[in-house]
Enzyme design. Structure first.
Site, PDB file in Angstrom:
ATOM      1  N   TYR A 269      -3.029  -2.656  11.506  1.00 14.72           N
ATOM      2  CA  TYR A 269      -4.241  -3.436  11.282  1.00 14.72           C
ATOM      3  C   TYR A 269      -5.228  -3.068  12.690  1.00 14.72           C
ATOM      4  O   TYR A 269      -5.297  -3.570  13.695  1.00 14.72           O
ATOM      5  CB  TYR A 269      -3.979  -4.755  11.471  1.00 14.72           C
ATOM      6  CG  TYR A 269      -3.499  -5.403   9.992  1.00 14.72           C
ATOM      7  CD1 TYR A 269      -3.737  -4.682   9.053  1.00 14.72           C
ATOM      8  CD2 TYR A 269      -2.925  -6.420   9.859  1.00 14.72           C
ATOM      9  CE1 TYR A 269      -3.262  -4.827   7.611  1.00 14.72           C
ATOM     10  CE2 TYR A 269      -2.703  -7.021   8.635  1.00 14.72           C
ATOM     11  CZ  TYR A 269      -2.562  -6.281   7.630  1.00 14.72           C
ATOM     12  OH  TYR A 269      -2.239  -6.828   6.326  1.00 14.72           O
TER      13      TYR A 269
ATOM     14  N   ASP B 138       4.295 -11.724   2.457  1.00 11.31           N
ATOM     15  CA  ASP B 138       3.732 -12.106   1.155  1.00 11.31           C
ATOM     16  C   ASP B 138       4.711 -11.790  -0.022  1.00 11.31           C
ATOM     17  O   ASP B 138       5.092 -12.925  -0.774  1.00 11.31           O
ATOM     18  CB  ASP B 138       2.584 -11.354   0.738  1.00 11.31           C
ATOM     19  CG  ASP B 138       1.201 -12.034   0.756  1.00 11.31           C
ATOM     20  OD1 ASP B 138       1.353 -12.895   2.128  1.00 11.31           O
ATOM     21  OD2 ASP B 138       0.045 -11.786   0.482  1.00 11.31           O
TER      22      ASP B 138
ATOM     23  N   ASP C  24       8.949   1.061   2.046  1.00  9.76           N
ATOM     24  CA  ASP C  24       8.927   1.046   0.698  1.00  9.76           C
ATOM     25  C   ASP C  24      10.285   0.601  -0.077  1.00  9.76           C
ATOM     26  O   ASP C  24      10.480  -0.173  -0.903  1.00  9.76           O
ATOM     27  CB  ASP C  24       8.120   2.154   0.023  1.00  9.76           C
ATOM     28  CG  ASP C  24       8.870   3.737   0.713  1.00  9.76           C
ATOM     29  OD1 ASP C  24       9.687   3.493   1.609  1.00  9.76           O
ATOM     30  OD2 ASP C  24       8.680   4.692  -0.004  1.00  9.76           O
TER      31      ASP C  24
ATOM     32  N   LYS D  15       8.576   3.803   8.544  1.00  9.78           N
ATOM     33  CA  LYS D  15       8.364   4.893   7.351  1.00  9.78           C
ATOM     34  C   LYS D  15       8.434   6.149   8.153  1.00  9.78           C
ATOM     35  O   LYS D  15       7.552   6.961   8.067  1.00  9.78           O
ATOM     36  CB  LYS D  15       6.830   4.515   6.938  1.00  9.78           C
ATOM     37  CG  LYS D  15       6.480   5.241   5.621  1.00  9.78           C
ATOM     38  CD  LYS D  15       7.349   5.308   4.473  1.00  9.78           C
ATOM     39  CE  LYS D  15       7.132   6.345   3.324  1.00  9.78           C
ATOM     40  NZ  LYS D  15       8.112   6.153   2.177  1.00  9.78           N
TER      41      LYS D  15
ATOM     42  N   ASP E 226       3.163  -8.071   7.216  1.00 11.22           N
ATOM     43  CA  ASP E 226       1.997  -8.944   6.535  1.00 11.22           C
ATOM     44  C   ASP E 226       2.611  -8.944   5.047  1.00 11.22           C
ATOM     45  O   ASP E 226       2.657  -9.698   4.244  1.00 11.22           O
ATOM     46  CB  ASP E 226       0.667  -8.476   6.870  1.00 11.22           C
ATOM     47  CG  ASP E 226      -0.140  -9.730   6.422  1.00 11.22           C
ATOM     48  OD1 ASP E 226       0.086 -10.815   6.175  1.00 11.22           O
ATOM     49  OD2 ASP E 226      -1.472  -9.372   6.380  1.00 11.22           O
TER      50      ASP E 226
END
Ligand code: ATP
Length: 356
Positions: A132, A246, A218, A185, A242
């Site tokens: 971010y 969700d 993923d 990742k 984040d």
């Protein structure tokens, strides 16, 4: 008597924050603690009044507070000059170094429709750097447009920030099912998420009773849907955390059920995981559960550190219990299949809090 800041925010913020302060006040009164609220301008209302979403008067007051409740902000809806910079929530997280964003997801009641009713995970999200770019520079934002057709973003990963969030994750796991999954990742982002994974792995050595594993983010998203009960605590950099939270919030019922706490070693801010949901603002349909449970997390956090600790932890338990009893009784908002409005649901929780 404790003093708590209240920042109502935008969209559904005023509705869910007002519902939450009523519930917290009743729980604290019942615990013979009491609360003095410190209302502080924030968000769109602060732009209209002070010309900025986070005015100095708010920051100066927050400097002297240990805990506060904050509603969501809708910076996408602000005038142009307030977009593309550090978000209002980001300004506060950065100023107080609220590095740990704790986001639990658990289906609270059998009467709530949930994709994964057995899920019980805590996402421990690093809150100050990572992908971010709005908050990872000393000055300004880490996003650049060298030409009108090219956009760049800088990711920042530092060993010190990863170590402190990893310790947080392992400490939480030690009180739960003793398992930490590191979201990374490393097959693509070898250096950045590689440093994240390797630093978390090194911290794991200090917690021999907690098992640890890494997952590509993923694959982790898919596994959270197919085998949610395999996961206990997930530690993640800012953006991965984040997004994953969700997902876990929705798996546990609704975004409106997913609480969160932002904490440093000395201050904490209760903030629901979801955003301002402008599509449903002002219609008395917003689910206040995430905000109420975030406030309960704040009371628990304060209780584990303060002199009147036991009473605060008792008030946190009481809020959680009352929310669950209300849901068990069949009262819920439309996002989880019910027909109660925000106010009706809040009245249900207030009634459940009343000593019998
Ligand atoms: P942000 O980027 O600020 O987190 P977002 O774009 O992810 O925001 P949200 O505002 O979090 O979006 O919510 C997405 C949708 O989920 C909303 O449009 C709304 O319909 C639903 N939603 C979110 N929170 C709630 C809630 N408390 N009660 C009911 N529905 C909600």
């Amino acid at each position: 008597m404790i003093e708590l800041g209240v920042l109502r925010g935008d969209g559904i913020g005023p509705e869910i924050v007002s519902a939450t302060t009523q519930v917290v006040e009743r729980a604290l009164d019942a615990a013979a603690v009491g609360v003095r609220w410190v209302p502080l301008p924030f968000g769109r209302q602060a732009i209209d009044e002070f010309g900025t979403p986070v005015p100095d008067v708010t920051l100066e007051r927050l400097d002297g507070l240990t805990g506060w409740i904050i509603g969501p902000h809708d910076n996408a809806g602000y005038p142009e000059q307030f977009r593309g910079t550090l978000s209002p929530g980001g300004v506060i997280r950065k100023r107080y170094n609220l590095f740990a964003n704790i986001r639990p997801a658990r289906a609270l009641s059998k009467s709530v429709r949930a994709v994964c009713p057995d899920i019980d995970v805590v996402i421990v999200r690093e809150n100050t750097e990572g992908f971010y770019a709005d908050r990872n520079m000393y000055d300004g934002a880490g996003e650049f447009m060298p030409t009108a057709d090219v956009a760049l973003a800088v990711a920042v990963f530092t060993r010190a920030a990863i170590e402190r969030i990893a310790h947080e994750a392992f400490r939480i796991a030690a009180t739960r099912r003793r398992s930490v999954t590191i979201a990374h990742k490393t097959n693509v982002l070898t250096r950045t998420t590689g440093l994240f994974r390797d630093t978390c792995m090194a911290v794991a050595d200090q917690y021999p009773d907690v098992e640890v594993r890494g997952e590509h983010v993923d694959a982790l998203a898919a596994l959270l849907v197919s085998r949610p009960t395999q996961f206990d605590v997930i530690v993640a950099e800012n953006m991965f955390g984040d997004i994953l939270s969700d997902l876990t919030g929705q798996l546990s019922g609704s975004l409106g059920m997913a609480p969160s706490l932002n904490a440093s070693d000395s201050k904490a801010m209760a903030q629901a995981s979801h955003g301002a949901a402008p599509d449903i603002a002002g219609r008395d349909v917003a689910n206040p559960v995430a905000m109420m449970l975030s406030a309960a997390m704040l009371l628990r956090w304060l209780g584990e550190r303060a002199g009147s600790g036991r009473a605060l932890v008792g008030a946190a338990d009481a809020v959680e219990h009352a929310v669950r009893r209300t849901l068990d009784a069949g009262l819920s908002t439309p996002d989880v299949g019910g027909s109660a409005g925000t106010r009706e649901f809040t009245d249900g929780v207030l009634t459940a809090l009343r000593p019998t």
